[in-house]
Motif scaffolding. Structure first.
Motif, PDB file in Angstrom:
ATOM      1  N   SER A  92      36.901  53.771  38.519  1.00 15.04           N
ATOM      2  CA  SER A  92      35.989  54.351  39.333  1.00 15.04           C
ATOM      3  C   SER A  92      34.713  54.140  40.069  1.00 15.04           C
ATOM      4  N   MET A  93      34.272  52.923  39.488  1.00 19.53           N
ATOM      5  CA  MET A  93      32.571  52.433  39.626  1.00 19.53           C
ATOM      6  C   MET A  93      32.636  50.748  40.507  1.00 19.53           C
ATOM      7  N   ILE A  94      34.052  50.493  40.649  1.00 21.52           N
ATOM      8  CA  ILE A  94      34.684  49.403  41.259  1.00 21.52           C
ATOM      9  C   ILE A  94      33.881  49.019  42.583  1.00 21.52           C
ATOM     10  N   GLY A  95      33.167  49.623  43.254  1.00 18.81           N
ATOM     11  CA  GLY A  95      32.341  50.528  44.479  1.00 18.81           C
ATOM     12  C   GLY A  95      30.848  49.155  43.964  1.00 18.81           C
ATOM     13  N   GLN A  96      30.491  49.403  42.873  1.00 16.50           N
ATOM     14  CA  GLN A  96      29.547  48.491  42.239  1.00 16.50           C
ATOM     15  C   GLN A  96      29.157  47.188  43.137  1.00 16.50           C
ATOM     16  N   LEU A  97      30.552  47.164  42.925  1.00 15.03           N
ATOM     17  CA  LEU A  97      30.439  44.792  43.005  1.00 15.03           C
ATOM     18  C   LEU A  97      30.114  45.137  44.737  1.00 15.03           C
ATOM     19  N   LYS A  98      29.190  44.865  45.150  1.00 15.75           N
ATOM     20  CA  LYS A  98      28.838  45.027  46.419  1.00 15.75           C
ATOM     21  C   LYS A  98      29.006  43.736  47.410  1.00 15.75           C
ATOM     22  N   SER A  99      29.261  42.530  46.063  1.00 18.54           N
ATOM     23  CA  SER A  99      28.832  41.524  46.569  1.00 18.54           C
ATOM     24  C   SER A  99      30.458  41.009  46.729  1.00 18.54           C
ATOM     25  N   LEU A 100      31.362  41.650  47.214  1.00 21.34           N
ATOM     26  CA  LEU A 100      33.012  41.421  46.960  1.00 21.34           C
ATOM     27  C   LEU A 100      33.462  41.086  48.009  1.00 21.34           C
ATOM     28  N   ASP A 101      33.546  39.833  48.402  1.00 19.36           N
ATOM     29  CA  ASP A 101      34.166  39.450  49.964  1.00 19.36           C
ATOM     30  C   ASP A 101      36.145  39.398  49.267  1.00 19.36           C
ATOM     31  N   VAL A 102      36.772  39.356  49.146  1.00 22.16           N
ATOM     32  CA  VAL A 102      38.148  39.132  48.381  1.00 22.16           C
ATOM     33  C   VAL A 102      37.487  40.040  47.602  1.00 22.16           C
ATOM     34  N   LEU A 103      39.224  41.243  47.409  1.00 21.01           N
ATOM     35  CA  LEU A 103      40.303  41.596  46.448  1.00 21.01           C
ATOM     36  C   LEU A 103      41.358  42.217  46.604  1.00 21.01           C
ATOM     37  N   ASP A 104      42.051  41.131  45.236  1.00 19.89           N
ATOM     38  CA  ASP A 104      44.001  41.169  45.964  1.00 19.89           C
ATOM     39  C   ASP A 104      44.190  42.441  44.202  1.00 19.89           C
ATOM     40  N   LEU A 105      44.602  43.347  44.208  1.00 11.61           N
ATOM     41  CA  LEU A 105      45.538  43.745  43.393  1.00 11.61           C
ATOM     42  C   LEU A 105      47.156  43.772  43.744  1.00 11.61           C
ATOM     43  N   SER A 106      47.165  43.389  44.444  1.00 10.42           N
ATOM     44  CA  SER A 106      48.520  43.474  44.314  1.00 10.42           C
ATOM     45  C   SER A 106      50.221  42.925  43.732  1.00 10.42           C
ATOM     46  N   ARG A 107      51.240  44.091  43.658  1.00  9.89           N
ATOM     47  CA  ARG A 107      52.308  44.095  43.126  1.00  9.89           C
ATOM     48  C   ARG A 107      51.915  43.592  41.975  1.00  9.89           C
ATOM     49  N   LEU A 118      30.273  38.709  41.732  1.00  3.54           N
ATOM     50  CA  LEU A 118      31.478  38.243  42.256  1.00  3.54           C
ATOM     51  C   LEU A 118      31.325  38.264  43.272  1.00  3.54           C
ATOM     52  N   ILE A 119      32.431  37.319  44.216  1.00  4.25           N
ATOM     53  CA  ILE A 119      32.572  37.211  45.462  1.00  4.25           C
ATOM     54  C   ILE A 119      34.362  37.412  45.607  1.00  4.25           C
ATOM     55  N   SER A 120      34.677  37.185  45.055  1.00  5.68           N
ATOM     56  CA  SER A 120      36.438  36.862  45.010  1.00  5.68           C
ATOM     57  C   SER A 120      36.757  37.758  43.649  1.00  5.68           C
ATOM     58  N   LEU A 121      37.561  38.745  43.360  1.00  6.44           N
ATOM     59  CA  LEU A 121      38.627  39.547  41.999  1.00  6.44           C
ATOM     60  C   LEU A 121      40.411  39.030  42.903  1.00  6.44           C
ATOM     61  N   ASN A 122      40.711  38.719  41.933  1.00  9.43           N
ATOM     62  CA  ASN A 122      42.206  38.477  42.139  1.00  9.43           C
ATOM     63  C   ASN A 122      42.899  38.314  40.919  1.00  9.43           C
ATOM     64  N   LEU A 123      43.494  40.133  41.067  1.00 10.01           N
ATOM     65  CA  LEU A 123      44.342  40.355  39.926  1.00 10.01           C
ATOM     66  C   LEU A 123      45.896  40.232  39.855  1.00 10.01           C
ATOM     67  N   VAL A 130      29.276  30.273  44.923  1.00  7.25           N
ATOM     68  CA  VAL A 130      30.859  31.130  44.555  1.00  7.25           C
ATOM     69  C   VAL A 130      30.452  31.842  43.561  1.00  7.25           C
ATOM     70  N   ARG A 131      30.806  32.963  43.312  1.00 10.26           N
ATOM     71  CA  ARG A 131      31.617  33.505  42.089  1.00 10.26           C
ATOM     72  C   ARG A 131      32.655  33.887  42.388  1.00 10.26           C
ATOM     73  N   SER A 132      33.975  33.425  41.066  1.00 15.97           N
ATOM     74  CA  SER A 132      34.861  34.188  41.673  1.00 15.97           C
ATOM     75  C   SER A 132      35.854  34.400  40.203  1.00 15.97           C
ATOM     76  N   ILE A 133      37.061  35.303  40.352  1.00 15.49           N
ATOM     77  CA  ILE A 133      38.106  35.431  38.786  1.00 15.49           C
ATOM     78  C   ILE A 133      38.942  35.276  39.853  1.00 15.49           C
ATOM     79  N   ASP A 134      40.360  34.603  38.996  1.00 17.16           N
ATOM     80  CA  ASP A 134      41.335  34.455  39.380  1.00 17.16           C
ATOM     81  C   ASP A 134      42.716  34.380  38.302  1.00 17.16           C
ATOM     82  N   LEU A 135      43.000  35.882  38.230  1.00  7.89           N
ATOM     83  CA  LEU A 135      43.963  35.790  36.603  1.00  7.89           C
ATOM     84  C   LEU A 135      45.508  36.146  37.650  1.00  7.89           C
TER      85      LEU A 135
END
Length: 996
Positions: free
Chosen positions: A852-867, A836-841, A812-817
């Motif tokens: 614009s370069m967020i597509g480089q995170l090829k391993s990303l499974d979860v992306l939450d930028l809501s609210r 990075l597999i999960s990024l929650n901001l 697991v590679r994860s950042i949750d802020l």
């Protein structure tokens, strides 16, 4: 005649005068006094010298213990005071003190043995070199120190010299040995000879030497010698032990020049690399060859099997390939150890020629034979002699072998293989069986009294991790007294097995996961006094636990049961303690009563424990590595002494009621790899010392607390960090731009589970054969066995839920802020975290565009930028992340069209809701470009052109001509040429058969 009688009388008188110089005493008076002076310098705790000078034998020292005199002269010729063993292992009835110079009076001494005594680090007296008649000198393991006196080289009559295992003794040169031309036996094992260069040249000058023992002597490497150095080389060596010296293959030329008479050769525990030379096969006299624990590679040479070997140990190397068919040529072989290599394939049929086998050890290879066939065919000739069979950790298949007729078999290890079928009753016929280890296979069925009723000598029984059920009567009385009993995952319940109360010698018991849902009877706790290892985890056992009087306990695991009440007092020597997932309540102040204990693993998680933590953690500062107190009701501030745990690697405090700031003393816990303090009431700012001092951190979770302030940039110093969770706090400020320093999230690497193995002294089963029960590889890590394995876990918010990750935590590679008060833009540097597999901001005050370069995170499974307050368009590169399974961009100020692509259009509309200016599928809001594209084509005045295109007659003519040419070009050929048509239809039939 008278003159002849007179001469006889004179001769007899002279003889009496010469043989009785002590004036009627049993030994020479000055030698008797010298022995008494020697006694004065010793401490005799065991009464070894009680006969020296007692009333009965006061005058005759020749009758004293350890003293032998000449029958002709009454001079003392032997002094043998070697210590005798006691009932305790490695304990002796020994003398203490010093070696008095009074012994110098014993000038007729030819045998001196003071071995196994305690001379408390004193030096070897130089006067020993004055015993010119000495033939035998043994000072081994006598706690002597210092340099070996070169005066020993004066003992020209010496045949036997043993100074071994005096670990404080050394010598810078062995030149003094070259004067001992009569020497036959030399043992300097355990001495420090690291400066004695050219030692092999000295050995070459000892023409009578037959036994040379230099085990663990730090010998210098042999410099490849010239042919001239062999001119006077000794050819008499029969026994050669150079083990544990870190020698390399440079020893070969010197060794093989001595090889004509070698019978016993031990090169184990060195650093010899490369292939095994064929030259070993040319030593025709060789019976004992030990190459254990080197760095040998390649296949086992067939030339080796042309010898008359009785003992062959090639274990713990890097040998590969198969076992040679020629092994059957070694018909005298009794001891074979090929363990811990990379051998593969089956077992040669030629093994059936080995009729003298007593020990066969093939542990931890890649052997794939059918085990029943191997036992019945290859081992059939040694049925009457085989005592130890170790086949563990291979890939043997088939049913449980038939060992009927193996009358001498005492130790059977076939665990960690792929055996299936039932466990046969004939195993009960092995009346000599002491160890039965069959864990980690796929055996099934019931174990009844018939399986075990004749095994009266059984001492070690491990049936763990199969699918076996014990159908034993509660009134059954086993015929054995086992020391270790492993029944992990064997069905025994629901009642607690009453027959266990007959086992009085248990030192290890594992009945975990055995379907017991009962109260433990009181008699059971009386059995635990000798236990070193107790595991009864993963049952439904209920009730209270009394005070545990387990003074020898190293491992106690009562986890995952229904135990309740306060935690009882525990033995001070426990090293691994797991009481997790129970109903224990109250405080843990009892920990302060365990003074100076070796505790290294403490898991009290998932209970009902409460109160403040005790402030006595300093007593385990160098031992405690795992501390898990998660999911309890602990409260108050963390004690300052928690920071004294300098060996701590894992700290779980999740889901308690702790409060206050993190104590600065925790910065001393520099070996921490996992810190989970989530779901508490910690407050204050996130300390900068976390990044500065805890550089080994892999998991850092402070979520659901009351931290405030900004994220310190020092966090970016945690290059090994894989999981960062600061969510649900009051953190403000911007996201540090240095997050790309998280190397573990940015680079591909070999993933590993964060695990810890706990070791303890191995328990060696008792044995009755003269070969030694436990192979020497079992002692190589200091006689250690893995007694417990702890695999770290962490609760991670994932896809809207909360999941415990354990065995795959290392992946697991994860950042949750999320759920903080962060502001500013999402830093571009975050797109450098390629793994990075999960990024929650989500749920912050972030603004600006999505990088614009967020597509480089090829391993990303979860992306939450809501609210947040993000604006601008959704980057088109986001559609390139094909692993994305959870996406939430809702409740922002995003605008424009959702980039096209099956990935982004595959999410629910809720992933984009709350962005008024966002349009396109899957939203119902159409973009202006889409509406324009849907207008009628007649509006641009090209209706006539369109009709012309739709009804162009040449278009249809070309289609018809193409069809006719293509169809008859193929089928016409098949009709005209029958051989081609037959081949074609055969091909179609094959395709049909393959498909079905």
């Amino acid at each position: 005649m008278a003159q002849g009688s007179f001469q006889h009388f004179i001769s007899f008188t002279l003889l009496l005068l010469c043989s009785k110089p002590g004036l009627g005493s049993g030994c020479v008076e000055k030698e008797r006094q010298a022995l008494l002076d020697f006694k004065q310098g010793l401490v005799d705790d065991f009464g070894i010298l009680s006969s020296w000078g007692n009333e009965e034998d006061r005058r005759d020292c020749c009758k004293w213990r350890g003293v032998q005199c000449s029958n002709r002269t009454s001079h003392v010729i032997m002094l043998d005071l070697h210590a005798l063993p006691t009932d305790m292992v490695y304990k002796y009835q020994s003398l203490r003190g010093r070696i008095s110079s009074s012994l110098l009076e014993l000038q007729h001494l030819n045998h001196l043995d003071l071995s196994l005594n305690d001379f408390q680090g004193s030096y070897v007296p130089e006067f020993i070199g004055l015993f010119s008649k000495l033939r035998y000198l043994n000072l081994s393991e006598a706690h002597l120190a210092g340099m070996i006196p070169s005066h020993l080289g004066n003992l020209s009559n010496l045949h036997f010299l043993d100074l071994s295992r005096n670990y404080g003794m050394s010598s810078e040169t062995l030149e003094w040995l070259s004067r001992l031309s009569s020497l036959r036996h030399l043992d300097l094992s355990g001495l420090n000879l690291d400066k004695a260069i050219y030692w092999e040249h000295v050995i070459n000058r000892l023409p009578s030497l037959t036994d040379l023992l230099l085990h663990d002597s730090a010998l210098p490497q042999i410099i490849t010698p010239s042919a001239l150095s062999y001119t006077n080389s000794s050819k008499s060596l029969v026994v050669l032990d150079l083990s544990w010296n870190f020698l390399t293959s440079s020893v070969y030329p010197w060794l093989f020049n001595l090889s004509s008479s070698l019978v016993h050769l031990d090169l184990s525990l060195n650093q010899i690399q490369g292939l095994i030379p064929d030259t070993f096969g040319e030593i025709v006299s060789l019976e004992y060859l030990d190459l254990f624990f080197n760095q040998l590679e390649g296949e086992i040479p067939q030339a080796l099997t042309s010898t008359s070997l009785v003992h062959l140990d090639l274990s713990v190397n890097q040998l590969h390939g198969s076992i040679p068919d020629t092994f059957g040529n070694m018909t005298s072989l009794s001891y074979l150890d090929l363990s811990l290599n990379q051998l593969e394939g089956g077992i040669p049929k030629s093994f059936k020629n080995l009729c003298s086998l007593q020990m066969v050890m093939l542990l931890s290879n890649r052997l794939t034979a059918q085990l029943p066939e191997f036992v019945q065919n290859s081992l059939s000739c040694s049925k009457d002699t085989l005592e130890v069979l170790v086949l563990s950790w291979n890939q043997f298949t088939g049913s449980f072998p038939d060992f009927t007729g193996f009358s001498a078999l005492g130790h059977l290890y076939i665990d960690h293989n792929r055996l299936n079928g039932t466990f046969p009753e004939h195993i009960g016929q092995l009346s000599q069986l002491e160890v039965l280890e069959i864990s980690k296979n796929s055996l099934h069925g019931n174990i009844t009294e018939a399986h075990l009723s004749s095994l009266s000598k059984l001492y070690w029984l491990d049936l763990s991790s199969n699918s076996l059920a014990l159908e034993l009567s509660p009134e059954w009385t086993p015929p054995f007294q086992v020391g270790y009993l492993g029944l992990l995952s064997c069905k025994m319940g629901p009642n607690f097995p009453d027959w266990l109360q007959t086992q009085k010698d248990l030192f290890g018991l594992d009945i975990s996961n055995s379907s017991i849902s009962d109260v433990i009877p009181s008699w059971f706790w009386n059995l635990t006094s000798k236990l070193i290892k107790l595991r009864i985890a993963n049952n439904q056992i209920r009730g209270r636990v009394p005070s545990l009087r387990m003074e020898s306990a190293v491992v106690i695991d009562l986890s995952s049961n229904r135990f309740e009440g306060p935690i009882p007092s525990l033995p001070s020597g426990v090293r691994v303690l797991s009481l997790s997932k129970n109903l224990f309540s109250g405080s843990i102040s009892f920990l302060c009563t365990i003074v100076d204990g070796p505790l290294s693993y403490l898991d009290l998680s998932d209970n009902l424990l409460s109160g403040a933590l005790p402030d006595c953690w300093q007593q385990w500062q160098d031992q405690l590595q795992i501390l898990n107190l998660a999911n309890n009701n602990f409260s108050g501030k963390l004690p300052h002494s928690l920071g004294s745990l300098v060996a701590l690697q894992t700290l779980h405090l999740y889901n308690n009621c702790f409060l206050g700031k993190l104590p600065s003393s925790l910065m001393n816990c520099t070996k921490l790899r996992l810190v989970d303090m989530g779901k508490n009431r910690f407050s204050g700012e996130i300390p900068t010392w976390i990044g500065e001092r805890l550089s080994d951190l892999v998991v850092l979770s402070l979520r659901s607390n009351e931290f405030h302030g900004s994220i310190p940039s020092d966090i970016c110093l945690l290059k090994e960090l894989q999981i960062l969770d600061f969510s649900r706090n009051n953190i403000s400020g911007t996201i540090p731009r240095c997050l790309n320093n998280f190397t573990a999230m940015a680079q591909k690497r070999i993933y590993s589970v964060i695990a810890h193995d706990y070791l303890a002294l191995s328990i060696v089963p008792r044995g009755r054969n003269n070969l030694g029960i436990t192979p020497r590889w079992a002692f190589i890590s200091g006689s250690f066995d893995i007694i417990a394995t702890y695999v770290d876990s962490a609760l991670i918010p994932w896809k809207g839920g909360e999941f415990e990750y354990k065995n795959i935590l290392g992946l697991v590679r994860s950042i949750d802020l999320s759920s903080n008060k962060l502001s500013g833009e999402i830093p571009l540097e975050i797109t450098k975290l390629m793994e990075l597999i999960s990024l929650n901001l989500s749920r912050n005050h972030l603004n600006g565009p999505i990088p614009s370069m967020i597509g480089q995170l090829k391993s990303l499974d979860v992306l939450d930028l809501s609210r947040n307050q993000l604006d601008g368009k959704i980057p088109s590169s986001l559609s390139q992340i094909d692993r994305l399974s959870v996406l939430d961009l809702s409740s922002n100020n995003l605008s424009g069209q959702i980039p096209s692509g099956t990935q982004l259009q595959g999410f629910e509309a809720s992933s984009y809701m709350g962005n008024p200016e966002l349009c396109g599928s899957p939203l119902k809001t159409k973009c202006q470009e889409d509406e324009t594209a849907q207008t009628s084509p007649t509006s641009d005045g090209n209706e006539d052109d369109l009709q012309d295109d739709e009804f162009d007659p040449w278009f249809y003519v070309s289609i018809a001509l193409g069809f006719l040419v293509g169809f008859w070009g193929v089928w016409g050929t098949l009709v005209l040429k029958s051989s081609w048509s037959e081949a074609y239809f055969r091909f179609l039939n094959k395709i049909k058969d393959w498909f079905f």
